[in-house]
Design a protein around this motif. Sequence first.
Motif, PDB file in Angstrom:
ATOM      1  N   VAL A 495       0.822  -1.216   0.000  1.00  0.00           N
ATOM      2  CA  VAL A 495       0.000   0.000   0.000  1.00  0.00           C
ATOM      3  C   VAL A 495       0.849   1.257   0.000  1.00  0.00           C
ATOM      4  CG1 VAL A 495      -1.985  -1.126   1.077  1.00  0.00           C
ATOM      5  CG2 VAL A 495      -0.288   0.020   2.528  1.00  0.00           C
ATOM      6  N   GLU A 496       2.109   1.149   0.419  1.00  0.00           N
ATOM      7  CA  GLU A 496       2.998   2.319   0.429  1.00  0.00           C
ATOM      8  C   GLU A 496       3.736   2.499  -0.886  1.00  0.00           C
ATOM      9  OE1 GLU A 496       3.059   4.527   2.781  1.00  0.00           O
ATOM     10  OE2 GLU A 496       1.622   3.387   3.990  1.00  0.00           O
ATOM     11  N   SER A 497       3.772   1.471  -1.719  1.00  0.00           N
ATOM     12  CA  SER A 497       4.629   1.514  -2.915  1.00  0.00           C
ATOM     13  C   SER A 497       3.867   1.614  -4.231  1.00  0.00           C
ATOM     14  CB  SER A 497       5.514   0.257  -2.950  1.00  0.00           C
ATOM     15  OG  SER A 497       4.719  -0.922  -3.034  1.00  0.00           O
ATOM     16  N   VAL A 498       2.533   1.630  -4.179  1.00  0.00           N
ATOM     17  CA  VAL A 498       1.751   1.723  -5.422  1.00  0.00           C
ATOM     18  C   VAL A 498       1.929   3.103  -6.051  1.00  0.00           C
ATOM     19  CG1 VAL A 498       0.042   0.026  -4.704  1.00  0.00           C
ATOM     20  CG2 VAL A 498      -0.323   2.445  -4.160  1.00  0.00           C
ATOM     21  N   PRO A 499       1.557   3.284  -7.333  1.00  0.00           N
ATOM     22  CA  PRO A 499       1.640   4.611  -7.955  1.00  0.00           C
ATOM     23  C   PRO A 499       0.885   5.665  -7.156  1.00  0.00           C
ATOM     24  CG  PRO A 499       1.227   2.921  -9.615  1.00  0.00           C
ATOM     25  CD  PRO A 499       1.119   2.242  -8.284  1.00  0.00           C
ATOM     26  N   ASP A 500       1.366   6.893  -7.208  1.00  0.00           N
ATOM     27  CA  ASP A 500       0.789   7.964  -6.387  1.00  0.00           C
ATOM     28  C   ASP A 500      -0.711   8.117  -6.592  1.00  0.00           C
ATOM     29  OD1 ASP A 500       3.141   8.677  -5.099  1.00  0.00           O
ATOM     30  OD2 ASP A 500       3.721  10.103  -6.651  1.00  0.00           O
ATOM     31  N   HIS A 501      -1.176   7.996  -7.854  1.00  0.00           N
ATOM     32  CA  HIS A 501      -2.602   8.237  -8.099  1.00  0.00           C
ATOM     33  C   HIS A 501      -3.475   7.060  -7.673  1.00  0.00           C
ATOM     34  CE1 HIS A 501      -1.379   6.178 -11.808  1.00  0.00           C
ATOM     35  NE2 HIS A 501      -2.647   5.939 -12.067  1.00  0.00           N
ATOM     36  N   TRP A 502      -2.858   5.953  -7.259  1.00  0.00           N
ATOM     37  CA  TRP A 502      -3.610   4.859  -6.642  1.00  0.00           C
ATOM     38  C   TRP A 502      -3.814   5.088  -5.142  1.00  0.00           C
ATOM     39  CZ3 TRP A 502      -2.424  -0.829  -8.315  1.00  0.00           C
ATOM     40  CH2 TRP A 502      -2.478  -0.927  -9.714  1.00  0.00           C
ATOM     41  N   LYS A 503      -2.915   5.823  -4.511  1.00  0.00           N
ATOM     42  CA  LYS A 503      -2.886   5.895  -3.047  1.00  0.00           C
ATOM     43  C   LYS A 503      -4.183   6.413  -2.426  1.00  0.00           C
ATOM     44  CE  LYS A 503       2.105   5.830  -2.645  1.00  0.00           C
ATOM     45  NZ  LYS A 503       3.358   6.542  -2.322  1.00  0.00           N
ATOM     46  N   PRO A 504      -4.898   7.373  -3.064  1.00  0.00           N
ATOM     47  CA  PRO A 504      -6.143   7.830  -2.433  1.00  0.00           C
ATOM     48  C   PRO A 504      -7.213   6.751  -2.258  1.00  0.00           C
ATOM     49  CG  PRO A 504      -5.373   9.452  -4.033  1.00  0.00           C
ATOM     50  CD  PRO A 504      -4.521   8.228  -4.217  1.00  0.00           C
ATOM     51  N   ILE A 505      -7.132   5.652  -3.015  1.00  0.00           N
ATOM     52  CA  ILE A 505      -8.184   4.632  -2.904  1.00  0.00           C
ATOM     53  C   ILE A 505      -7.754   3.418  -2.080  1.00  0.00           C
ATOM     54  CG2 ILE A 505      -9.079   5.324  -5.164  1.00  0.00           C
ATOM     55  CD1 ILE A 505      -8.133   2.526  -6.191  1.00  0.00           C
ATOM     56  N   MET A 506      -6.523   3.402  -1.579  1.00  0.00           N
ATOM     57  CA  MET A 506      -6.008   2.182  -0.965  1.00  0.00           C
ATOM     58  C   MET A 506      -6.737   1.783   0.318  1.00  0.00           C
ATOM     59  SD  MET A 506      -4.010   1.172  -3.231  1.00  0.00           S
ATOM     60  CE  MET A 506      -3.229  -0.242  -2.485  1.00  0.00           C
ATOM     61  N   LYS A 507      -7.155   2.757   1.119  1.00  0.00           N
ATOM     62  CA  LYS A 507      -7.852   2.404   2.361  1.00  0.00           C
ATOM     63  C   LYS A 507      -9.173   1.718   2.068  1.00  0.00           C
ATOM     64  CE  LYS A 507      -5.739   5.826   5.396  1.00  0.00           C
ATOM     65  NZ  LYS A 507      -5.955   7.005   6.269  1.00  0.00           N
ATOM     66  N   GLN A 508      -9.873   2.194   1.038  1.00  0.00           N
ATOM     67  CA  GLN A 508     -11.141   1.566   0.646  1.00  0.00           C
ATOM     68  C   GLN A 508     -10.894   0.203   0.012  1.00  0.00           C
ATOM     69  OE1 GLN A 508     -14.347   2.467   1.025  1.00  0.00           O
ATOM     70  NE2 GLN A 508     -15.119   0.722  -0.130  1.00  0.00           N
ATOM     71  N   PRO A 545       5.507  -0.780 -11.797  1.00  0.00           N
ATOM     72  CA  PRO A 545       5.115   0.296 -10.891  1.00  0.00           C
ATOM     73  C   PRO A 545       3.954  -0.077  -9.983  1.00  0.00           C
ATOM     74  CG  PRO A 545       4.093   0.656 -13.015  1.00  0.00           C
ATOM     75  CD  PRO A 545       4.889  -0.632 -13.133  1.00  0.00           C
ATOM     76  N   ARG A 546       3.292  -1.185 -10.274  1.00  0.00           N
ATOM     77  CA  ARG A 546       2.110  -1.584  -9.509  1.00  0.00           C
ATOM     78  C   ARG A 546       2.485  -2.488  -8.343  1.00  0.00           C
ATOM     79  NH1 ARG A 546      -2.595  -2.741 -14.027  1.00  0.00           N
ATOM     80  NH2 ARG A 546      -1.923  -1.199 -15.565  1.00  0.00           N
ATOM     81  N   VAL A 547       3.189  -3.567  -8.675  1.00  0.00           N
ATOM     82  CA  VAL A 547       3.723  -4.471  -7.655  1.00  0.00           C
ATOM     83  C   VAL A 547       5.239  -4.392  -7.795  1.00  0.00           C
ATOM     84  CG1 VAL A 547       3.780  -6.832  -6.770  1.00  0.00           C
ATOM     85  CG2 VAL A 547       1.690  -5.957  -7.849  1.00  0.00           C
ATOM     86  N   VAL A 548       5.867  -3.547  -6.991  1.00  0.00           N
ATOM     87  CA  VAL A 548       7.282  -3.233  -7.185  1.00  0.00           C
ATOM     88  C   VAL A 548       8.145  -4.444  -6.853  1.00  0.00           C
ATOM     89  CG1 VAL A 548       6.921  -0.774  -6.772  1.00  0.00           C
ATOM     90  CG2 VAL A 548       7.519  -2.266  -4.855  1.00  0.00           C
ATOM     91  N   LYS A 549       9.372  -4.397  -7.349  1.00  0.00           N
ATOM     92  CA  LYS A 549      10.276  -5.539  -7.224  1.00  0.00           C
ATOM     93  C   LYS A 549      10.504  -5.950  -5.770  1.00  0.00           C
ATOM     94  CE  LYS A 549      14.880  -7.066  -8.794  1.00  0.00           C
ATOM     95  NZ  LYS A 549      15.656  -6.987  -7.533  1.00  0.00           N
ATOM     96  N   GLU A 550      10.422  -5.010  -4.851  1.00  0.00           N
ATOM     97  CA  GLU A 550      10.626  -5.328  -3.437  1.00  0.00           C
ATOM     98  C   GLU A 550       9.633  -6.381  -2.937  1.00  0.00           C
ATOM     99  OE1 GLU A 550      10.367  -3.324   1.039  1.00  0.00           O
ATOM    100  OE2 GLU A 550       9.740  -2.169  -0.719  1.00  0.00           O
ATOM    101  N   GLU A 551       8.429  -6.407  -3.545  1.00  0.00           N
ATOM    102  CA  GLU A 551       7.426  -7.398  -3.125  1.00  0.00           C
ATOM    103  C   GLU A 551       7.928  -8.818  -3.367  1.00  0.00           C
ATOM    104  OE1 GLU A 551       4.425  -6.982  -1.504  1.00  0.00           O
ATOM    105  OE2 GLU A 551       5.232  -4.973  -1.256  1.00  0.00           O
ATOM    106  N   SER A 552       8.592  -9.027  -4.493  1.00  0.00           N
ATOM    107  CA  SER A 552       9.149 -10.358  -4.774  1.00  0.00           C
ATOM    108  C   SER A 552      10.477 -10.559  -4.058  1.00  0.00           C
ATOM    109  CB  SER A 552       9.319 -10.543  -6.280  1.00  0.00           C
ATOM    110  OG  SER A 552       8.065 -10.585  -6.928  1.00  0.00           O
ATOM    111  N   ASP A 553      11.309  -9.507  -4.032  1.00  0.00           N
ATOM    112  CA  ASP A 553      12.626  -9.633  -3.397  1.00  0.00           C
ATOM    113  C   ASP A 553      12.511 -10.117  -1.952  1.00  0.00           C
ATOM    114  OD1 ASP A 553      13.916  -8.734  -5.656  1.00  0.00           O
ATOM    115  OD2 ASP A 553      14.310  -6.713  -4.894  1.00  0.00           O
ATOM    116  N   GLN A 554      11.580  -9.503  -1.206  1.00  0.00           N
ATOM    117  CA  GLN A 554      11.545  -9.795   0.230  1.00  0.00           C
ATOM    118  C   GLN A 554      11.109 -11.222   0.524  1.00  0.00           C
ATOM    119  OE1 GLN A 554       8.252  -7.741   2.496  1.00  0.00           O
ATOM    120  NE2 GLN A 554       7.943  -6.675   0.552  1.00  0.00           N
ATOM    121  N   ILE A 555      10.177 -11.735  -0.266  1.00  0.00           N
ATOM    122  CA  ILE A 555       9.735 -13.107   0.030  1.00  0.00           C
ATOM    123  C   ILE A 555      10.749 -14.137  -0.484  1.00  0.00           C
ATOM    124  CG2 ILE A 555       8.295 -13.500  -2.036  1.00  0.00           C
ATOM    125  CD1 ILE A 555       6.218 -14.721   0.046  1.00  0.00           C
ATOM    126  N   VAL A 556      11.403 -13.833  -1.609  1.00  0.00           N
ATOM    127  CA  VAL A 556      12.436 -14.736  -2.115  1.00  0.00           C
ATOM    128  C   VAL A 556      13.586 -14.814  -1.110  1.00  0.00           C
ATOM    129  CG1 VAL A 556      14.212 -15.025  -3.886  1.00  0.00           C
ATOM    130  CG2 VAL A 556      11.868 -14.483  -4.551  1.00  0.00           C
TER     131      VAL A 556
END
Length: 600
Positions: A495-508, A545-556
């Motif tokens: 939720v912190e790494s999505v594109p800026d214009h996605w962030k306003p809808i993340m809580k919903q 830009p949607r699911v940044v590389k860190e999402e895969s890096d951390q679990i790998v």
Amino acid sequence: MKQNARQARPIEQYYTSYNIGQFGITKSADKLVFSTNLNGKSNLFEMRLPKTYPMQFSNNNQKSGRVIIDKEERFIITTFDNDGDENYQLYKVPFNGGIPEKLFETEESEKHLTYMFTKDNDGLIFTSSKGNPSFMNVCKYTFDSGEIEVLNKGENYSTFFAAKSDDDQLIVLQEFRANTNTRGIILDADGNKHLVTPDDSKVHITQDFHFIGDDKVFFITDYEKDFSYLASFDLKTFEFTEELVIENEELTSIKQDKKNGVLYLVTTKGVQHEFYEMELKSGDVKVIPKPIDLIHQIEVVDSGDLYMLGTSARIPNNIFKYDVKAAEWTQLTENKILGVETEELIDPEVVTYKSFDGLEIEAMLFRAEESVANGYTLFWPHGGPQAAEMKFFRALFQVALSRGYNVFTPNFRGSTGYGSEFTKMVEGDWGHGPRLDNIAGVEWLESEGISDSEHLFLIGGSYGGYMALLLHGRHSEKFKAVVDIFGVSNLFTFVESVPDHWKPIMKQWVGDPVKDKEKFIEDSPITYLDTMTKPMLIIQGVKDPRVVKEESDQIVEKLQALDRDVEYLVLEDEGHGFSKKENEIKVYTQVFDFLERHKG
């Protein structure tokens, strides 16, 4: 010697079909420009109709957005990103093709979305992220002067340019509060704003706006209904009117033929589209038979004829022409798998099953031919999650089928096409209800004797990748091995790494990481590393830009530290998908090699 029709071909043969993206066509229908990776990388190509041989039109090897053609035939306008980063920026290309040129200087992170020519063709109205990346600005660009004027500054919610009147005096703004909660707002030349639906406090969508004459705007909404329908807003009386409801079908898109007073309507009915013609004067509606199952784009030319981009489970994206007078379709592009006839490919069965709470779930089951069936099944949770697995052509599925694998694709709660309430069920619940819908699908496969835990592979991309990781962590006993393609591993970092214009809808959409901390922990795949014991293949694009590389890096990294069997394929020049043929072939060659190695 005739080849056995069911003989498995090399994987790369199934990827000889190419992608066809958005297209633009002149009103005289003598030039059609479309986005495609026909030469292995994304570029623009053109057909000089009635000839249909595709000629290269641009050469910058990047994905493009909507294509619009200057009526004075000076140039075409589109947007290009950079190796999948989705920072689409405005370019012009000479009318007869050539080197794309930026319309104006931009920053690397700038985005340009939704654009139209002004009435005199002297500029564009467009959406820009510059200076307001979370909420967006609607701007006007003038070709001669290079001046950019801000017409509306987004506040509180991401706000996009959606449509305009013929005289440019009225603009429609689309305000995104959530995927299932959007507003249409008329902005007049004096800066006054008018909501097109009656009650702002009610959750609903508005989209796809069309000015009809000087008096009305027609659009799609689900205001006070479960399925979206056609409505209008009177520009003089400010009255909202329900115009057309098609029972149990979601109105998906509209195209207007201004000259002939006709609206063309695309609806979603389960896993396919329906197509209608509506006469505005009489209100009469008739079905138009179509040559494919899914419609991506419709354009109308001066003659009244239609040009359509569409696909089916056995037919890759192709462009078709509809002769309105003759009521006949003609296929213009010949996009197919090299050496494989359509009849050799497999259509799905549409099935339903009950989930844990009695909710009915629709799914597609692709069955491998008995002569090649190997007893294994691929379980594919779709991306989105507020999307659906429909009768798309997926080379992945047809490769799997040719090698004896069945494919099962459930449209779990949160999917589109089954009513607004069904779609909203995933909001704030990414990992409970949808997960159990998928497990109910696994149990249905077992009860039907189609698969079991020793013969079921799990594979998904985007939200489907997230679901593959979560199912693996919480139900590893159900699966043989797992493939995750750019999936979310940690809701807190996502939720912190999505594109800026996605962030306003993340809580919903996903939830609040502070207020919903326990839910985020429960629904994050990374919580369940101890039970991720089956072999895994994880695939990630560096520029996603949607699911940044860190999402895969951390679990790998964490799985490798636990000495788990995990393979990691990283693509340096891709984002959230595969735009380059060589990368697509590389990915799915490794996927099928992984599956074959873990069948025993």
